[in-house]
Design a protein around this motif. Sequence first.
Motif, mmCIF file in Angstrom:
data_model
loop_
_atom_site.group_PDB
_atom_site.id
_atom_site.type_symbol
_atom_site.label_atom_id
_atom_site.label_comp_id
_atom_site.label_asym_id
_atom_site.label_seq_id
_atom_site.Cartn_x
_atom_site.Cartn_y
_atom_site.Cartn_z
ATOM 1 N N GLU A 190 5.165 -6.938 -4.441
ATOM 2 C CA GLU A 190 4.353 -5.900 -3.814
ATOM 3 C C GLU A 190 4.531 -4.516 -4.455
ATOM 4 O O GLU A 190 3.550 -3.804 -4.683
ATOM 5 C CB GLU A 190 4.670 -5.799 -2.306
ATOM 6 C CG GLU A 190 4.164 -6.981 -1.504
ATOM 7 C CD GLU A 190 5.289 -7.967 -1.222
ATOM 8 O OE1 GLU A 190 6.131 -8.171 -2.141
ATOM 9 O OE2 GLU A 190 5.319 -8.540 -0.132
ATOM 10 N N LYS A 191 5.779 -4.141 -4.746
ATOM 11 C CA LYS A 191 6.006 -2.810 -5.318
ATOM 12 C C LYS A 191 5.332 -2.664 -6.674
ATOM 13 O O LYS A 191 4.736 -1.620 -6.977
ATOM 14 C CB LYS A 191 7.509 -2.539 -5.435
ATOM 15 C CG LYS A 191 8.187 -2.314 -4.092
ATOM 16 C CD LYS A 191 9.654 -1.937 -4.271
ATOM 17 C CE LYS A 191 10.309 -1.678 -2.914
ATOM 18 N NZ LYS A 191 11.755 -1.325 -3.051
ATOM 19 N N ALA A 192 5.425 -3.705 -7.484
ATOM 20 C CA ALA A 192 4.775 -3.665 -8.794
ATOM 21 C C ALA A 192 3.263 -3.584 -8.626
ATOM 22 O O ALA A 192 2.582 -2.838 -9.347
ATOM 23 C CB ALA A 192 5.148 -4.906 -9.602
ATOM 24 N N ALA A 193 2.724 -4.335 -7.665
ATOM 25 C CA ALA A 193 1.276 -4.316 -7.417
ATOM 26 C C ALA A 193 0.824 -2.942 -6.941
ATOM 27 O O ALA A 193 -0.230 -2.436 -7.352
ATOM 28 C CB ALA A 193 0.913 -5.386 -6.385
ATOM 29 N N GLU A 194 1.625 -2.329 -6.092
ATOM 30 C CA GLU A 194 1.289 -0.989 -5.598
ATOM 31 C C GLU A 194 1.246 0.024 -6.736
ATOM 32 O O GLU A 194 0.335 0.863 -6.811
ATOM 33 C CB GLU A 194 2.305 -0.549 -4.538
ATOM 34 C CG GLU A 194 2.151 -1.284 -3.217
ATOM 35 C CD GLU A 194 3.274 -0.983 -2.253
ATOM 36 O OE1 GLU A 194 4.266 -0.325 -2.673
ATOM 37 O OE2 GLU A 194 3.180 -1.396 -1.083
ATOM 38 N N LYS A 195 2.227 -0.045 -7.626
ATOM 39 C CA LYS A 195 2.252 0.874 -8.771
ATOM 40 C C LYS A 195 1.018 0.691 -9.643
ATOM 41 O O LYS A 195 0.404 1.668 -10.088
ATOM 42 C CB LYS A 195 3.511 0.633 -9.597
ATOM 43 C CG LYS A 195 4.801 1.078 -8.940
ATOM 44 C CD LYS A 195 5.991 0.785 -9.848
ATOM 45 C CE LYS A 195 7.304 1.189 -9.203
ATOM 46 N NZ LYS A 195 8.459 0.854 -10.085
ATOM 47 N N LEU A 196 0.675 -0.569 -9.906
ATOM 48 C CA LEU A 196 -0.486 -0.849 -10.766
ATOM 49 C C LEU A 196 -1.769 -0.322 -10.136
ATOM 50 O O LEU A 196 -2.594 0.309 -10.816
ATOM 51 C CB LEU A 196 -0.596 -2.361 -11.006
ATOM 52 C CG LEU A 196 -1.690 -2.806 -11.981
ATOM 53 C CD1 LEU A 196 -1.393 -2.321 -13.398
ATOM 54 C CD2 LEU A 196 -1.825 -4.334 -11.980
ATOM 55 N N LEU A 197 -1.956 -0.539 -8.839
ATOM 56 C CA LEU A 197 -3.173 -0.086 -8.160
ATOM 57 C C LEU A 197 -3.199 1.433 -8.015
ATOM 58 O O LEU A 197 -4.265 2.059 -8.143
ATOM 59 C CB LEU A 197 -3.281 -0.753 -6.789
ATOM 60 C CG LEU A 197 -3.542 -2.263 -6.796
ATOM 61 C CD1 LEU A 197 -3.510 -2.825 -5.381
ATOM 62 C CD2 LEU A 197 -4.882 -2.588 -7.449
ATOM 63 N N ASP A 198 -2.029 2.037 -7.763
ATOM 64 C CA ASP A 198 -1.976 3.499 -7.628
ATOM 65 C C ASP A 198 -2.391 4.187 -8.922
ATOM 66 O O ASP A 198 -3.098 5.201 -8.906
ATOM 67 C CB ASP A 198 -0.566 3.950 -7.244
ATOM 68 C CG ASP A 198 -0.217 3.634 -5.799
ATOM 69 O OD1 ASP A 198 -1.146 3.362 -5.012
ATOM 70 O OD2 ASP A 198 0.988 3.646 -5.460
ATOM 71 N N ARG A 199 -1.939 3.636 -10.049
ATOM 72 C CA ARG A 199 -2.258 4.242 -11.351
ATOM 73 C C ARG A 199 -3.695 3.979 -11.773
ATOM 74 O O ARG A 199 -4.255 4.725 -12.584
ATOM 75 C CB ARG A 199 -1.328 3.694 -12.435
ATOM 76 C CG ARG A 199 0.086 4.175 -12.386
ATOM 77 C CD ARG A 199 0.775 3.971 -13.732
ATOM 78 N NE ARG A 199 0.687 2.597 -14.196
ATOM 79 C CZ ARG A 199 1.606 1.657 -13.984
ATOM 80 N NH1 ARG A 199 2.688 1.969 -13.283
ATOM 81 N NH2 ARG A 199 1.458 0.438 -14.457
ATOM 82 N N ASN A 200 -4.284 2.902 -11.242
ATOM 83 C CA ASN A 200 -5.595 2.468 -11.732
ATOM 84 C C ASN A 200 -6.551 2.153 -10.583
ATOM 85 O O ASN A 200 -6.860 0.990 -10.314
ATOM 86 C CB ASN A 200 -5.423 1.224 -12.616
ATOM 87 C CG ASN A 200 -4.458 1.441 -13.766
ATOM 88 O OD1 ASN A 200 -4.800 2.039 -14.773
ATOM 89 N ND2 ASN A 200 -3.232 0.943 -13.610
ATOM 90 N N ALA A 223 -3.581 -4.850 2.679
ATOM 91 C CA ALA A 223 -3.182 -3.605 3.344
ATOM 92 C C ALA A 223 -4.109 -2.459 2.978
ATOM 93 O O ALA A 223 -4.278 -1.516 3.759
ATOM 94 C CB ALA A 223 -1.740 -3.258 2.987
ATOM 95 N N ARG A 224 -4.737 -2.542 1.805
ATOM 96 C CA ARG A 224 -5.645 -1.491 1.343
ATOM 97 C C ARG A 224 -7.117 -1.852 1.575
ATOM 98 O O ARG A 224 -8.004 -1.188 1.070
ATOM 99 C CB ARG A 224 -5.404 -1.232 -0.153
ATOM 100 C CG ARG A 224 -3.990 -0.783 -0.468
ATOM 101 C CD ARG A 224 -3.799 -0.396 -1.914
ATOM 102 N NE ARG A 224 -2.422 0.017 -2.173
ATOM 103 C CZ ARG A 224 -2.044 0.820 -3.158
ATOM 104 N NH1 ARG A 224 -2.951 1.300 -4.003
ATOM 105 N NH2 ARG A 224 -0.781 1.138 -3.316
ATOM 106 N N ARG A 225 -7.332 -2.921 2.315
ATOM 107 C CA ARG A 225 -8.694 -3.385 2.642
ATOM 108 C C ARG A 225 -9.497 -3.733 1.386
ATOM 109 O O ARG A 225 -10.706 -3.495 1.303
ATOM 110 C CB ARG A 225 -9.436 -2.346 3.479
ATOM 111 C CG ARG A 225 -8.760 -2.034 4.803
ATOM 112 C CD ARG A 225 -9.547 -0.993 5.594
ATOM 113 N NE ARG A 225 -8.887 -0.638 6.825
ATOM 114 C CZ ARG A 225 -9.013 -1.301 7.992
ATOM 115 N NH1 ARG A 225 -9.792 -2.369 8.040
ATOM 116 N NH2 ARG A 225 -8.368 -0.890 9.061
ATOM 117 N N LEU A 226 -8.797 -4.266 0.407
ATOM 118 C CA LEU A 226 -9.448 -4.732 -0.817
ATOM 119 C C LEU A 226 -9.495 -6.251 -0.791
ATOM 120 O O LEU A 226 -8.505 -6.907 -0.448
ATOM 121 C CB LEU A 226 -8.669 -4.265 -2.054
ATOM 122 C CG LEU A 226 -8.571 -2.756 -2.275
ATOM 123 C CD1 LEU A 226 -7.592 -2.455 -3.415
ATOM 124 C CD2 LEU A 226 -9.952 -2.174 -2.580
#
Length: 312
Positions: A190-200, A223-226
């Motif tokens: 999850e943390k890696a996924a969050e970083k990737l989505l936050d940057r992009n 959690a982000r409704r995606l």
Amino acid sequence: MGSQNNKKIIGLLLEDLFTDYAKDTIHSITNVLGSMNDIRLVVIAGKHDEQKDPNSPEFHYKAVFNSVYSIEEACSFDGLILSLGSKASITTAGGESVFGERFAGVPKVYISSVVRNEVTVNYDNESGIREALDYLVKVEGFVRIGMLGGRDDNRDAIERKQIFIKCLEENNIKFNELLYEKTLMSEESEKAAEKLLDRNPDIQAIFCVNDAVAKGLYKVMKARRLIPGRDIVVFGFDNTRMAGEMVPPLSSIGSDSDAPGHAAVELLLKMMAGEKAESVLIPTRLFGRESFRYEMHDFKTREMIDYDDKFI
């Protein structure tokens, strides 16, 4: 242990029992051996760790896990299948596999490992990844494609990243480190996924190094409704049963029929019969589901682009 009552004993040595990849490997092996009354399968699972500090709170706990890797001291086998990931490449001072030395004289096949002078079964990582990326770029026109990769000590993770970069560049898309994030190759991504989505925030597609990583990504997207497949195309690797059970079902790269476990059994049985066996690469392809709608067909991406109306 060893041959008992005219039955042959095959050992399956796993790095970690509690993954869908391991469960699928066991399933494919037992499917082949299920009808063979003269063979018994013994499944041995550990969790290799190099922790040497006796003061570490995890030292004794991990020592118990590691003890299974010395199983040859207590048991003998007529054949072995080793699915140990990068741990299979641990070598002796002479450059030979540690496990090859421990089980010298026992026919053995390694799954998802490159081991010198040993018979191995590996995925052809490139064919499936190329199929997916060629489609996304050449047919869908995507240019913002990211990857949740794996560990630096894992052969498949290293190779899949290299192929990902190669396929992008062959499609005239320069690899961007901001579109890549490393994971531990587990559902705890999850943390890696969050970083990737936050940057992009404009990312169009994400390739996950395996299906387990995609499960962690799904949690973050929810959690982000995606929604995978609608907002961001998502696809994994290994085509485990987990992929079809996820909501929405995960598109994943895998083999048509010859799962590594199945192929490993066939090679091992040949070796146990005294026949010569050669290492094999299993072709892969993309299995399209809702997270990446892709029609499985016998046409190549180039044929889809340059299609002939009359032929269709």
